[in-house]
Write a protein that holds these residues in place. Structure first.
Motif, mmCIF file in Angstrom:
data_model
loop_
_atom_site.group_PDB
_atom_site.id
_atom_site.type_symbol
_atom_site.label_atom_id
_atom_site.label_comp_id
_atom_site.label_asym_id
_atom_site.label_seq_id
_atom_site.Cartn_x
_atom_site.Cartn_y
_atom_site.Cartn_z
ATOM 1 N N GLU A 243 6.580 14.403 1.865
ATOM 2 C CA GLU A 243 6.354 13.250 0.389
ATOM 3 C C GLU A 243 6.448 12.740 -0.881
ATOM 4 N N ARG B 32 -4.534 7.544 -6.173
ATOM 5 C CA ARG B 32 -3.843 7.460 -4.620
ATOM 6 C C ARG B 32 -3.294 9.044 -4.105
ATOM 7 N N TYR C 86 3.566 4.380 -4.912
ATOM 8 C CA TYR C 86 3.272 3.728 -4.217
ATOM 9 C C TYR C 86 3.124 1.776 -4.380
ATOM 10 N N ARG C 87 4.232 1.781 -5.071
ATOM 11 C CA ARG C 87 4.862 0.328 -5.141
ATOM 12 C C ARG C 87 5.862 0.177 -4.908
ATOM 13 N N ILE C 88 6.220 -0.372 -4.621
ATOM 14 C CA ILE C 88 7.877 -0.867 -3.701
ATOM 15 C C ILE C 88 9.188 -1.654 -4.654
ATOM 16 N N SER D 264 5.714 -5.101 -4.668
ATOM 17 C CA SER D 264 4.516 -4.750 -3.633
ATOM 18 C C SER D 264 3.648 -3.282 -3.660
ATOM 19 N N LYS D 265 2.686 -3.291 -3.105
ATOM 20 C CA LYS D 265 2.257 -2.075 -3.207
ATOM 21 C C LYS D 265 2.536 -1.908 -0.570
ATOM 22 N N ASP D 266 2.304 -0.526 -0.920
ATOM 23 C CA ASP D 266 2.324 0.339 0.594
ATOM 24 C C ASP D 266 1.546 0.038 0.983
ATOM 25 N N HIS E 104 0.008 1.495 3.350
ATOM 26 C CA HIS E 104 -0.293 3.372 3.719
ATOM 27 C C HIS E 104 -1.668 3.847 2.672
ATOM 28 N N SER F 139 -3.390 2.448 0.271
ATOM 29 C CA SER F 139 -3.640 1.869 -0.441
ATOM 30 C C SER F 139 -4.752 2.571 -1.486
#
Length: 133
Positions: free
Chosen positions: A40, A111, A116-118, A127-129, A131, A133
């Motif tokens: 990741e 985080r 973490y944002r799409i 939008s926030k992923d 997975h 949070s």
């Protein structure tokens, strides 16, 4: 400040086995940090020659803070450390990839990852992923 040999030209730079980072006009290279186990992508930061040297010598991720104008060792104040397992450099040596064992969150928000944002392709809001949070 640590000195590296200057970059070579053209394909010589692409094929050399010598570490010859190509720092930008500000003396920096992009440093992408990746979880060594999962793959990741955790964060993007910047390194100057001193930060790169410190990372190689200590195996602790060390970056250059553009906003503070100083070196920072990841986790020095937060405890969210990055133990460097492997360092790679891209073909023309203007970007570094750190594979790390991350302790705690990599992002300053707490985080696991800074990504973490799409970004939707249709122009709608980010939008926030769920997975992350």
């Amino acid at each position: 400040m640590t000195q590296f040999p200057p970059p070579l030209s053209g394909s010589e730079q692409d094929e050399t086995l010598a570490l010859r980072p190509k720092f930008n006009a500000d003396g920096l290279v992009a440093a992408i940090t990746q979880d060594a186990e999962t793959g990741e992508v955790l964060m993007l930061a910047w390194m100057n020659a001193e930060a790169l040297t410190a990372t190689l010598e200590t195996r602790r991720a060390t970056y250059w803070s553009r906003s503070r104008g100083e070196l920072w060792v990841k986790g020095e104040t937060s405890g969210h450390t990055q133990e460097v397992v492997e360092v790679r450099i891209d073909c023309d040596q203007d970007a570094v990839l750190l594979k790390v064992r991350q302790t705690g969150g990599a992002c300053h928000t707490g985080r696991a990852s800074c990504f973490y944002r799409i970004v939707p392709f249709d122009g709608s809001p980010l939008s926030k992923d769920p997975h992350m949070s």
